[in-house]
Design an enzyme around this catalytic site. Structure first.
Site, PDB file in Angstrom:
ATOM      1  N   TRP A 166       1.254  -4.062  -2.043  1.00  0.00           N
ATOM      2  CA  TRP A 166       1.851  -3.660  -3.325  1.00  0.00           C
ATOM      3  C   TRP A 166       3.031  -4.524  -3.719  1.00  0.00           C
ATOM      4  CZ3 TRP A 166       6.802  -2.939  -2.033  1.00  0.00           C
ATOM      5  CH2 TRP A 166       7.063  -2.554  -0.717  1.00  0.00           C
ATOM      6  N   ASN A 167       3.579  -5.334  -2.792  1.00  0.00           N
ATOM      7  CA  ASN A 167       4.883  -5.942  -3.111  1.00  0.00           C
ATOM      8  C   ASN A 167       4.805  -7.057  -4.156  1.00  0.00           C
ATOM      9  OD1 ASN A 167       3.691  -7.675  -1.265  1.00  0.00           O
ATOM     10  ND2 ASN A 167       5.601  -8.124  -0.192  1.00  0.00           N
ATOM     11  N   ARG A 175      -3.735 -15.366  -4.865  1.00  0.00           N
ATOM     12  CA  ARG A 175      -3.667 -16.257  -3.700  1.00  0.00           C
ATOM     13  C   ARG A 175      -4.940 -16.149  -2.849  1.00  0.00           C
ATOM     14  NH1 ARG A 175       1.816 -16.017  -0.092  1.00  0.00           N
ATOM     15  NH2 ARG A 175       0.619 -14.598   1.211  1.00  0.00           N
ATOM     16  N   LYS A 190      -9.754  -5.028  -2.761  1.00  0.00           N
ATOM     17  CA  LYS A 190      -9.146  -3.704  -2.679  1.00  0.00           C
ATOM     18  C   LYS A 190      -7.641  -3.857  -2.870  1.00  0.00           C
ATOM     19  CE  LYS A 190      -7.001  -1.209   0.190  1.00  0.00           C
ATOM     20  NZ  LYS A 190      -6.138  -0.534  -0.776  1.00  0.00           N
ATOM     21  N   ALA A 192      -3.615  -2.550  -3.534  1.00  0.00           N
ATOM     22  CA  ALA A 192      -2.830  -1.490  -2.900  1.00  0.00           C
ATOM     23  C   ALA A 192      -2.850  -0.242  -3.774  1.00  0.00           C
ATOM     24  CB  ALA A 192      -1.400  -1.964  -2.689  1.00  0.00           C
ATOM     25  N   GLU A 266      -2.388 -12.372   6.680  1.00  0.00           N
ATOM     26  CA  GLU A 266      -1.011 -12.680   6.267  1.00  0.00           C
ATOM     27  C   GLU A 266      -0.209 -11.420   6.547  1.00  0.00           C
ATOM     28  OE1 GLU A 266       0.164 -15.502   5.243  1.00  0.00           O
ATOM     29  OE2 GLU A 266      -1.651 -16.625   4.817  1.00  0.00           O
ATOM     30  N   LEU A 267       0.539 -11.419   7.654  1.00  0.00           N
ATOM     31  CA  LEU A 267       1.121 -10.163   8.136  1.00  0.00           C
ATOM     32  C   LEU A 267       2.645 -10.135   8.011  1.00  0.00           C
ATOM     33  CD1 LEU A 267      -1.262  -9.848  11.224  1.00  0.00           C
ATOM     34  CD2 LEU A 267      -1.620  -9.068   8.879  1.00  0.00           C
ATOM     35  N   CYS A 300       7.646 -10.327   2.497  1.00  0.00           N
ATOM     36  CA  CYS A 300       7.413 -10.720   3.896  1.00  0.00           C
ATOM     37  C   CYS A 300       8.301 -11.887   4.291  1.00  0.00           C
ATOM     38  CB  CYS A 300       5.944 -11.083   4.082  1.00  0.00           C
ATOM     39  SG  CYS A 300       5.401 -12.324   2.910  1.00  0.00           S
ATOM     40  N   GLU A 397      10.877  -5.238  10.548  1.00  0.00           N
ATOM     41  CA  GLU A 397      11.016  -5.730   9.188  1.00  0.00           C
ATOM     42  C   GLU A 397      11.696  -4.631   8.362  1.00  0.00           C
ATOM     43  OE1 GLU A 397       7.127  -6.288   7.643  1.00  0.00           O
ATOM     44  OE2 GLU A 397       7.718  -8.044   6.495  1.00  0.00           O
TER      45      GLU A 397
HETATM   46  P1  NAP Z   1       0.046  -2.165   4.505  1.00  0.00           P
HETATM   47  O1  NAP Z   1       0.437  -0.750   4.621  1.00  0.00           O
HETATM   48  O2  NAP Z   1      -0.425  -2.864   5.730  1.00  0.00           O
HETATM   49  O3  NAP Z   1      -1.060  -2.216   3.361  1.00  0.00           O
HETATM   50  C1  NAP Z   1      -1.622  -3.427   2.920  1.00  0.00           C
HETATM   51  C2  NAP Z   1      -2.988  -3.143   2.338  1.00  0.00           C
HETATM   52  O4  NAP Z   1      -3.833  -2.631   3.365  1.00  0.00           O
HETATM   53  C3  NAP Z   1      -2.972  -2.070   1.236  1.00  0.00           C
HETATM   54  O5  NAP Z   1      -3.949  -2.400   0.297  1.00  0.00           O
HETATM   55  C4  NAP Z   1      -3.344  -0.835   2.021  1.00  0.00           C
HETATM   56  O6  NAP Z   1      -3.893   0.201   1.241  1.00  0.00           O
HETATM   57  C5  NAP Z   1      -4.368  -1.379   2.968  1.00  0.00           C
HETATM   58  N1  NAP Z   1      -4.579  -0.529   4.131  1.00  0.00           N
HETATM   59  C6  NAP Z   1      -3.723   0.347   4.692  1.00  0.00           C
HETATM   60  N2  NAP Z   1      -4.316   0.953   5.747  1.00  0.00           N
HETATM   61  C7  NAP Z   1      -5.562   0.445   5.840  1.00  0.00           C
HETATM   62  C8  NAP Z   1      -6.659   0.665   6.711  1.00  0.00           C
HETATM   63  N3  NAP Z   1      -6.585   1.534   7.724  1.00  0.00           N
HETATM   64  N4  NAP Z   1      -7.793  -0.019   6.511  1.00  0.00           N
HETATM   65  C9  NAP Z   1      -7.884  -0.901   5.506  1.00  0.00           C
HETATM   66  N5  NAP Z   1      -6.882  -1.168   4.633  1.00  0.00           N
HETATM   67  C10 NAP Z   1      -5.726  -0.507   4.812  1.00  0.00           C
HETATM   68  O7  NAP Z   1       1.214  -3.075   3.952  1.00  0.00           O
HETATM   69  P2  NAP Z   1       2.103  -2.820   2.656  1.00  0.00           P
HETATM   70  O8  NAP Z   1       3.077  -1.746   2.984  1.00  0.00           O
HETATM   71  O9  NAP Z   1       1.245  -2.679   1.460  1.00  0.00           O
HETATM   72  O10 NAP Z   1       2.839  -4.218   2.535  1.00  0.00           O
HETATM   73  C11 NAP Z   1       3.956  -4.528   3.275  1.00  0.00           C
HETATM   74  C12 NAP Z   1       3.613  -5.410   4.457  1.00  0.00           C
HETATM   75  O11 NAP Z   1       2.880  -6.537   3.994  1.00  0.00           O
HETATM   76  C13 NAP Z   1       4.833  -5.965   5.127  1.00  0.00           C
HETATM   77  O12 NAP Z   1       4.664  -5.900   6.527  1.00  0.00           O
HETATM   78  C14 NAP Z   1       4.858  -7.422   4.657  1.00  0.00           C
HETATM   79  O13 NAP Z   1       5.530  -8.301   5.519  1.00  0.00           O
HETATM   80  C15 NAP Z   1       3.418  -7.719   4.564  1.00  0.00           C
HETATM   81  N6  NAP Z   1       3.196  -8.860   3.658  1.00  0.00           N
HETATM   82  C16 NAP Z   1       2.855 -10.052   4.222  1.00  0.00           C
HETATM   83  C17 NAP Z   1       2.686 -11.166   3.415  1.00  0.00           C
HETATM   84  C18 NAP Z   1       2.323 -12.494   4.005  1.00  0.00           C
HETATM   85  O14 NAP Z   1       1.933 -13.374   3.239  1.00  0.00           O
HETATM   86  N7  NAP Z   1       2.423 -12.689   5.315  1.00  0.00           N
HETATM   87  C19 NAP Z   1       2.855 -11.050   2.038  1.00  0.00           C
HETATM   88  C20 NAP Z   1       3.193  -9.812   1.495  1.00  0.00           C
HETATM   89  C21 NAP Z   1       3.364  -8.714   2.324  1.00  0.00           C
HETATM   90  P3  NAP Z   1      -2.916   1.370   0.677  1.00  0.00           P
HETATM   91  O15 NAP Z   1      -2.114   0.731  -0.371  1.00  0.00           O
HETATM   92  O16 NAP Z   1      -3.824   2.421   0.186  1.00  0.00           O
HETATM   93  O17 NAP Z   1      -2.086   1.829   1.831  1.00  0.00           O
END
Ligand code: NAP
Length: 494
Positions: A166-167, A175, A190, A192, A266-267, A300, A397
């Site tokens: 979502w960020n 991307r 899919k 967020a 990308e975590l 991130c 984080e």
């Molecule tokens: P997240 O909770 O891991 O969710 C990311 C995506 O995965 C969302 O679409 C989410 O859906 C989905 N998801 C959640 N649980 C899932 C499951 N069990 N199976 C399949 N998909 C699932 O992360 P976030 O809170 O949205 O984003 C923040 C994180 O992203 C931070 O850790 C940040 O560092 C990381 N990030 C990394 C990068 C990079 O380029 N390395 C860039 C941006 C963000 P829902 O929305 O329904 O939960």
């Protein structure tokens, strides 16, 4: 601090009414198989913005079948045609920058100026990969014994599942979508749950740009595990590309093992921001502000740990706190707002827990440190000093507008501390000594390093991490390779 945000205006309602709310499958907008919907909130007020269709496993299977059916034709579509579609989408996104920016601000919260910046950054991926679609290379080699010829070609991996956070509701999607489509892969996206609306607008733009039915499906859902789990187990899927937290990425890697899927991950990050005694302190303070507060710290690549050499540490912390305390907090649509709300209550409360834990461990709050009184999910821009190495915020984080400042004496000590994390996405270093800059850039365990810069993101650069920050790269020349498999053809000497 009290924040009294404006509620959703008539203009905003009019724009929201124009955003498609259905699932986008096989070139049409439709209701979810079970007819379910879920609500999207304004994080500045908690108001409901819209309801969107809620995809289930049955919709996932339909979208995957559409992707499988469209795959051969899309792979065989001339690269120039694929490129032209992406280029038309680029121009359409840029033309509709105000619509995209307002929808991003409404559902994600960041100030409008930053949303416009995200739209431009997101559009850059459409442009960049429209240019890469026509540059997919192979090669011709002579075997060492001279008896055969070794030809290599790159072919699309196949139907790809793209999962975004979502960020950055637009940029994290383009991307992935742009290189997948440029490479000739069909895709199911899919978005967020907190920010599906921006993605719906993008699907509309891509469809209007001439994307054939079935090449891209978009499935918002309130049940990510229920939708994604069966898709990972389905042999029609060939790749999963994920941006999000390390914990979810680890689970997806386990799921992806069933079909030995290609994966891009990308975590999370835990960026160190190093400031040496010889740095240009004005530039370092501005760089830290950018690396910390861009996207409200919900990035991130946000500076998570600011490590300052002892000779300048007190002055740096004072100046950073002074600048941060002047930041204007408010709803992202209000003129002059520099910091919007956090995405939701859970994230806001988590930031407070991390600050409280640091304070219990001996840290001092120099400015901020609490959530203002409001209906939304705001958090004060915060600087804390004297944070212990064992505090949670040192290892997790923070994903919010909190800057923990640490002190070090020697370069080696700074490098050791910077690398003392399971993450390795990006780190930053401020120094005027070119030798030190190169030494530190080489020594940092990170996929990216910003030298005297608080921002590294660029569509033309390979973005990605090492260690538990991920696998693969997005953007740059490398980004399209994630969606291509190399085939080797052996042929006798002519
Ligand atoms: P997240 O909770 O891991 O969710 C990311 C995506 O995965 C969302 O679409 C989410 O859906 C989905 N998801 C959640 N649980 C899932 C499951 N069990 N199976 C399949 N998909 C699932 O992360 P976030 O809170 O949205 O984003 C923040 C994180 O992203 C931070 O850790 C940040 O560092 C990381 N990030 C990394 C990068 C990079 O380029 N390395 C860039 C941006 C963000 P829902 O929305 O329904 O939960």
């Amino acid at each position: 601090m009290t924040i009294d945000s404006a509620r959703v205006s008539e203009n905003e309602r009019t724009l929201l009414a124009r955003v498609p709310k259905g699932l986008f499958i096989a070139g049409e907008w439709r209701d979810a198989a079970g007819g379910a919907t879920f609500g999207v909130e304004d994080p500045a007020t908690g108001d409901l913005l819209a309801h969107v269709a809620d995809a289930s496993a049955a919709d996932g299977a339909t979208a995957l079948e559409a992707a499988r059916a469209a795959q051969p034709t899309w792979a065989a579509t001339p690269p120039r045609e694929r490129s032209d579609i992406l280029d038309r989408a680029y121009h359409a996104v840029v033309e509709r920058i105000e619509d995209f920016a307002l929808v991003i601000t409404l559902e994600m919260g960041k100030p409008l100026a930053e949303s416009r910046g995200e739209v431009r950054y997101a559009a850059d991926f459409l442009k960049w990969f429209s240019e890469q679609a026509v540059r997919i290379r192979g090669d011709y080699r002579v075997s060492p014994d001279g008896q055969s010829r070794l030809l290599t070609l790159r072919q699309p991996v196949g139907p790809s599942l793209l999962i975004s956070p979502w960020n950055f509701p637009l940029a994290m999607i383009t991307r992935k979508v742009a290189p997948a489509l440029a490479a000739g892969c069909t895709a199911v996206l899919k978005p967020a749950e907190d920010t599906p609306l921006t993605c719906q607008l993008l699907a509309e733009v891509l469809s209007d740009a001439g994307l054939p039915p079935g090449v891209l499906s978009v499935l918002p859902t309130s049940d990510p595990a229920g939708l994604v789990g069966p898709m990972l187990a389905d042999e029609r899927l060939r790749k999963v590309s994920f941006t999000g937290s390390t914990a979810v990425g680890q689970n997806l890697l386990i799921g992806a093992a069933q079909n030995v899927l290609r994966t891009s991950m990308e975590l999370g990050g835990n960026s160190a921001f190093l400031v040496f005694d010889d740095a240009d302190l004005d530039a370092a303070v501005e760089g830290a502000l950018l690396a910390k507060l861009r996207n409200g710290g919900e990035s991130c690549v946000a500076a998570n740990r600011i490590l300052v050499q002892s000779g300048v540490a007190d002055e740096f912390a004072e100046r950073l706190a002074d600048r941060i305390s002047q930041v204007k907090v408010g709803r992202g649509t209000e003129p002059g707002t520099q910091l919007g709300p956090m995405i939701n209550r859970e994230q806001r409360d988590r930031v407070q827990l991390l600050v409280d834990d640091a304070v219990r461990g001996g840290a001092t709050v120099v400015t901020g440190g609490s959530a203002p009184d409001s209906d939304g999910y705001f958090y004060e821009p915060t600087v804390i000093t004297g944070v212990s190495a064992s505090a949670r915020i040192t290892h997790e984080e923070v994903f919010g507008p909190v800057a923990p400042v640490y002190t070090f004496d020697h370069e080696n000590e700074a490098l050791r501390a910077a690398n003392d994390t399971r993450f390795g996405l990006v780190s930053y270093a401020y120094t005027r000594d070119i030798g030190r800059a190169l030494r530190v850039a080489e020594g940092l365990e990170a996929g990216m390093v910003g030298v005297n810069r608080g921002l590294v993101s660029n569509a033309a650069a390979p973005f990605g991490g090492v260690k538990q920050s991920g696998l693969g790269r997005e953007g740059g020349f490398e980004g399209i390779d994630e969606y291509l498999s190399v085939k080797y053809v052996a042929i006798d000497k002519p």
